[in-house]
Design an enzyme around this catalytic site. Structure first.
Site, mmCIF file in Angstrom:
data_model
loop_
_atom_site.group_PDB
_atom_site.id
_atom_site.type_symbol
_atom_site.label_atom_id
_atom_site.label_comp_id
_atom_site.label_asym_id
_atom_site.label_seq_id
_atom_site.Cartn_x
_atom_site.Cartn_y
_atom_site.Cartn_z
ATOM 1 N N ASP A 36 29.272 39.906 29.390
ATOM 2 C CA ASP A 36 29.900 39.426 30.624
ATOM 3 C C ASP A 36 29.736 37.914 30.711
ATOM 4 O OD1 ASP A 36 30.522 39.118 33.607
ATOM 5 O OD2 ASP A 36 30.651 41.296 33.374
ATOM 6 N N ASN A 89 36.628 46.531 28.696
ATOM 7 C CA ASN A 89 36.885 46.804 30.095
ATOM 8 C C ASN A 89 37.150 45.562 30.944
ATOM 9 O OD1 ASN A 89 36.394 48.277 32.793
ATOM 10 N ND2 ASN A 89 34.698 46.812 32.736
ATOM 11 N N TYR A 154 49.528 41.140 36.008
ATOM 12 C CA TYR A 154 48.569 42.237 35.850
ATOM 13 C C TYR A 154 49.257 43.474 35.279
ATOM 14 C CZ TYR A 154 44.740 45.454 36.851
ATOM 15 O OH TYR A 154 43.731 46.371 36.723
ATOM 16 N N LYS A 158 48.552 45.220 31.578
ATOM 17 C CA LYS A 158 48.042 46.581 31.431
ATOM 18 C C LYS A 158 49.020 47.486 30.675
ATOM 19 C CE LYS A 158 44.049 45.909 33.294
ATOM 20 N NZ LYS A 158 42.816 45.994 32.488
ATOM 21 N N THR A 189 35.720 48.406 43.530
ATOM 22 C CA THR A 189 35.005 47.427 42.712
ATOM 23 C C THR A 189 35.161 46.050 43.369
ATOM 24 O OG1 THR A 189 36.911 46.812 41.355
ATOM 25 C CG2 THR A 189 35.653 48.749 40.651
#
Length: 247
Positions: A36, A89, A154, A158, A189
């Site tokens: 990360d 991810n 986005y 994806k 999230t």
């Protein structure tokens, strides 16, 4: 334990779905490589896992840079001697605007993190995962299957992740790597949880199940896709969207 003596690399592991998945795999016996750019959150997760007596390491990485990704994969191999699984991810949301007004720099950044980085991670992960006959899971989205107004970058990224996953799955299935995607519905999230409960309730109402997903629910799907229980799953898109796309 489901993943005893296995090693997994998880990008975007410091929060949200990545964090829940890191905890799931650690508790199932895996060595977890927490990857990360958020050092504070990454170290906090590392401490949490270690305090439970489980195995993990933190690797700070900017996924915009190919050399950093290559070096992180090599460090994981040095530290653990193997790489069995990868959960690619990490992702960002980007701006909200119609195509004609969408900022080009923002578009490029979304594509870099959400799609290019998945390609680069697989590029350097695959030679090592081949040796273990392991598995890769890439995070797509319910928006890899349907459009969403004013969210072109986005959505495009994806859709790209899903296409990349399917193509890689075809290339490596006969060689012993299973590559699949997971497509979460709207999940509580940090990406969407900005403290606006009215907005979250409105989003939840669009799911026939009547609520948002939890990160832990998505982590269960990732664990299944990596496990031998999913031994015949190749190039699939595991859609965990609470019925959103049924409408």
């Amino acid at each position: 334990m489901l993943f005893q003596h296995k090693t997994i690399m998880i990008t975007g592991a410091a929060s949200g779905i990545g964090k829940a998945t890191a905890l799931k795999f650690a508790r199932e016996g895996a060595n977890v490589a927490i990857v990360d750019s958020d050092v504070k959150a990454g170290v906090q997760l590392l401490v949490q896992i270690n305090e439970e007596g489980l195995s993990a390491s933190f690797y700070n990485c900017d996924l915009n840079h190919e050399e950093e990704i290559k070096n992180i994969v090599n460090r994981i191999i040095t530290d653990y001697g193997q790489l069995d699984y990868a959960f690619n991810n990490a992702g960002i949301g980007g701006d909200f605007a119609k195509v004609e007004a969408y900022p080009t720099e923002d578009w490029d950044q979304v594509m870099s993190v959400n799609l290019r980085a998945v390609f680069l991670c697989m590029k350097y992960q695959i030679p090592h995962i081949l040796a273990q006959k392991g598995a890769i899971v890439n995070t797509a989205s319910l928006l890899s299957t349907v459009a969403y107004e004013n969210d072109s970058a986005y959505v495009a990224s994806k859709f790209g992740v899903l296409g990349l996953t399917k193509n890689a799955a075809l290339e490596y299935a006969a060689l012993g790597i299973r590559i699949n995607a997971i497509s979460p519905g709207f999940t509580r999230t940090p990406m969407i949880d900005k403290g606006d409960e009215e907005k979250l309730s409105h989003i939840a109402s669009k799911h026939p199940i009547g609520r948002l997903a939890t990160p832990e629910e998505i982590a269960e799907g990732v664990a299944w896709l990596c496990s031998d229980k999913a031994s015949y799953a190749v190039g699939m898109n595991l859609l965990l969207d609470g019925g959103y796309t049924l409408q």
